[in-house]
Design an enzyme around this catalytic site. Structure first.
Site, PDB file in Angstrom:
ATOM      1  N   LYS A  58      93.480  15.959  41.781  1.00 12.56           N
ATOM      2  CA  LYS A  58      93.170  17.077  40.881  1.00 12.56           C
ATOM      3  C   LYS A  58      92.148  16.622  39.839  1.00 12.56           C
ATOM      4  O   LYS A  58      92.089  15.436  39.507  1.00 12.56           O
ATOM      5  CB  LYS A  58      94.433  17.506  40.129  1.00 12.56           C
TER       6      LYS A  58
ATOM      7  N   ARG B 110     104.788  22.870  49.484  1.00 12.72           N
ATOM      8  CA  ARG B 110     105.265  23.482  50.730  1.00 12.72           C
ATOM      9  C   ARG B 110     105.746  22.430  51.718  1.00 12.72           C
ATOM     10  O   ARG B 110     106.591  22.683  52.560  1.00 12.72           O
ATOM     11  CB  ARG B 110     104.161  24.375  51.315  1.00 12.72           C
TER      12      ARG B 110
HETATM   13  N1  BES Z   1     101.548  22.355  41.632  1.00  9.67           N
HETATM   14  C1  BES Z   1     100.391  22.997  42.123  1.00  9.67           C
HETATM   15  C2  BES Z   1     100.320  24.476  41.760  1.00  9.67           C
HETATM   16  C3  BES Z   1     100.179  24.815  40.297  1.00  9.67           C
HETATM   17  C4  BES Z   1      98.938  24.959  39.734  1.00  9.67           C
HETATM   18  C5  BES Z   1     101.284  25.059  39.515  1.00  9.67           C
HETATM   19  C6  BES Z   1      98.810  25.299  38.409  1.00  9.67           C
HETATM   20  C7  BES Z   1     101.170  25.395  38.192  1.00  9.67           C
HETATM   21  C8  BES Z   1      99.921  25.528  37.625  1.00  9.67           C
HETATM   22  C9  BES Z   1     100.350  22.899  43.640  1.00  9.67           C
HETATM   23  O1  BES Z   1     100.934  21.780  44.208  1.00  9.67           O
HETATM   24  C10 BES Z   1      98.908  22.881  44.024  1.00  9.67           C
HETATM   25  O2  BES Z   1      98.229  21.982  43.634  1.00  9.67           O
HETATM   26  N2  BES Z   1      98.492  23.884  44.774  1.00  9.67           N
HETATM   27  C11 BES Z   1      97.137  23.991  45.182  1.00  9.67           C
HETATM   28  C12 BES Z   1      97.131  24.549  46.577  1.00  9.67           C
HETATM   29  C13 BES Z   1      95.774  24.517  47.231  1.00  9.67           C
HETATM   30  C14 BES Z   1      95.373  23.091  47.486  1.00  9.67           C
HETATM   31  C15 BES Z   1      95.859  25.298  48.497  1.00  9.67           C
HETATM   32  C16 BES Z   1      96.423  24.927  44.208  1.00  9.67           C
HETATM   33  O3  BES Z   1      97.036  25.883  43.753  1.00  9.67           O
HETATM   34  O4  BES Z   1      95.263  24.662  43.910  1.00  9.67           O
HETATM   35 ZN    ZN Z   2      99.605  20.101  44.356  1.00  8.97          ZN
END
Ligand code: BES
Ligand code: ZN
Ligand code: ZN
Length: 507
Positions: free
Chosen positions: A278, A356
């Protein structure tokens, strides 16, 4: 802050302040009759005429310091026609902030005025109690230098002019227990990831079990891998902190043969994204990525405080896959293919879509182990959910409309907002892989739906299931009436409502 009950004639009530609720355009003297007995000076207080009863308005009135009730805080509710229980929550919250400012130890609430508000008396009492406790939350664990911690009142007292009505007393106790659950959830979600590790969560489960008589089962890293949970394993491969699969069970006497309600909560104690790292801005907020699991801990604290057995006469199980998601030489690479516990294979396109991957194996495991009458998973799953529904609202997906509606309504009653999104299979096209049974991500479009559809592949045919994407409301950068910034404790009360009331056909 404790909740107490005082009974007897209003002349005998004692508190530093009493909260009185008033609608706009109505005479307070008729809305809060007992208060006039308790504080006769109110009747002639000039300030009374300055108070308009607007929603959120607070009026502070002083009597003689030597009398039992030297202060009244008038809490405006706005027009009677537009009253909802949310108005009451906000108004109690505003009054409590005032009490904190004034450092008032003992706060009284006249139950009769609460029961006189529109809607169910028990609901108004429960919500007033919750709304009194929740805004007083602070996370102080790591402060060593603040000279004076924020003031918190010692107790709120519910005044009953006659005998204590047991239904209203139970409602108050329910509110107090729910708030205690939310406090625990907030502590866990606000807790930094170097404290709140999977093994720390295992300890928490053990403490809850010891205190309230729940049973706990835990699988460690090796056991999770040996069991065949290749999707879960792919997420913890890069982590030094040991992963855990934690299951906690509340089983009232005589219910062990029942099919349980199973809640499955995402417990990513820190989400760096893994190799699909990230960006660094706000990455620290990802300590909140165990908010799904955190809400389940809060639920069990609430059930325990309510006296478990008698209060929640239903078999309830929480299943929490807990791990960090870290980049490392051993970490899963984009393009890796893994085999889930269900046997289905997954091509991992993006290691940041890890929630997931742990949930799918936890759900397969939960269905095999417990054969649930109802399974509800909850997770801070997608950033896309914030784009779709904003910060205040969670997404609900369900195998049937009754279930989706029940969750939406139960949530609304207690102030957790959900809105339904579709589980239409047509979007599964996006998740098809050239090399495996599915990919773990599709395109950017409909990201919240894609994640739900991915999970759906792991739910048995005919199984009643709902998925809650709580990414928006779980952790907030701004304060709200009931919560300081940070962890909110979202979903604890929804789960408690489901545990108490069940869902049609799931008794
Ligand atoms: N934990 C994150 C989702 C999230 C983002 C929760 C912001 C709370 C605030 C999750 O694991 C994630 O990173 N999801 C990705 C999915 C994508 C790679 C398809 C996302 O939302 O960018
Ligand atoms: Zn994530
Ligand atoms: Zn995540």
């Amino acid at each position: 802050m404790d909740v107490r009950f005082q009974r007897g004639p209003s002349g005998e009530w004692k508190a530093n302040v009493v909260l009185a609720f008033a609608f706009k355009g109505e005479d307070i003297r008729t809305q809060a009759k007992a208060l006039i007995d308790v504080a006769p000076w109110l009747d002639i207080a000039p300030a009374l005429n300055d108070f308009k009863g607007e929603a959120g308005e607070i009026g502070l009135l002083y009597g003689h310091p030597k009398i039992a009730i030297p202060r009244i805080i008038l809490c405006g509710l706005g027009g009677r026609d537009s009253y909802t229980v949310d108005t009451l929550r906000k108004s109690v919250s505003a009054a409590m902030q005032k009490c904190r400012e004034l450092k008032l130890e003992n706060i009284g609430i006249d139950v009769e005025t609460l029961s006189g508000l529109p809607g169910e008396a028990a609901r108004n009492v429960e919500e007033a109690v919750v709304a009194a406790i929740l805004p007083m939350y602070t996370y102080e664990r790591f402060r060593t230098t603040r000279k004076e911690p924020l003031f918190t009142p010692s107790w709120i007292s519910l005044f009953f002019a006659g005998d204590i009505d047991s239904e209203l007393r139970d409602a108050a106790r329910r509110g107090e227990s729910a708030a205690a659950g939310i406090y625990l959830t907030r502590d866990l979600v606000n807790g930094p990831a170097n404290l709140v590790t999977p093994s720390f969560l295992e300890e928490q489960a053990g403490k809850l079990a010891a205190r309230y008589g729940f049973t706990v089962r835990v699988l460690n890293r090796e056991e999770i891998a040996r069991e065949g949970m290749g999707a879960f394993e792919s997420v913890f491969k890069g982590a030094v902190e040991d992963a855990r699969l934690i299951a906690i069970e509340h089983c009232p006497k005589g219910r062990s043969g029942d099919k349980p309600v199973v809640f499955v909560g995402k417990g990513v104690t820190f989400d760096t994204g893994g190799i699909s790292l990230k960006p660094s801005a706000n990455m620290g907020d990802m300590k909140s990525d165990m908010g799904g699991a955190g809400a389940i801990f809060g639920l069990f604290e609430a059930i325990g405080q309510m006296g478990g057995q008698a209060a929640v006469d239903r078999r309830i199980i929480g299943v929490m896959p807990c791990t960090e998601n870290m980049p490392d030489g051993q970490a899963t690479r984009p393009g890796d293919v893994v085999k889930s516990l269900s046997g289905q294979t997954i091509e991992i396109i993006n290691t940041d879509a890890e929630g997931r991957l742990i949930l799918c194996d936890a759900m397969t495991w939960a269905q095999r182990e417990y054969d649930p009458a109802l399974m509800v998973d909850l997770a801070t799953l997608t950033g896309a959910c914030l784009i779709a529904l904003g910060n205040d609202v969670a997404a609900v997906f369900a195998t049937d409309e009754v279930l989706s509606d029940t969750i939406r309504k139960e949530g609304e009653t207690v102030g957790d907002l959900y809105w339904p999104l579709p589980l239409w299979d047509r979007y599964f096209e996006d998740l098809k892989s050239d090399v495996a049974d599915m990919k773990n991500v599709g395109g950017r479009e409909g990201g919240t739906i894609n994640a739900a559809l991915f999970l759906k592949q792991f739910v048995d045919e005919g199984r009643r299931w709902a998925h809650l994407d709580i990414a928006g409301p779980t952790f907030r950068s701004k304060k709200s009436p009931l919560s300081p910034f940070g962890a909110t404790g979202f979903a604890v009360r929804t789960l408690l409502q489901l545990a108490l009331n069940g869902v049609e056909d799931v008794k």
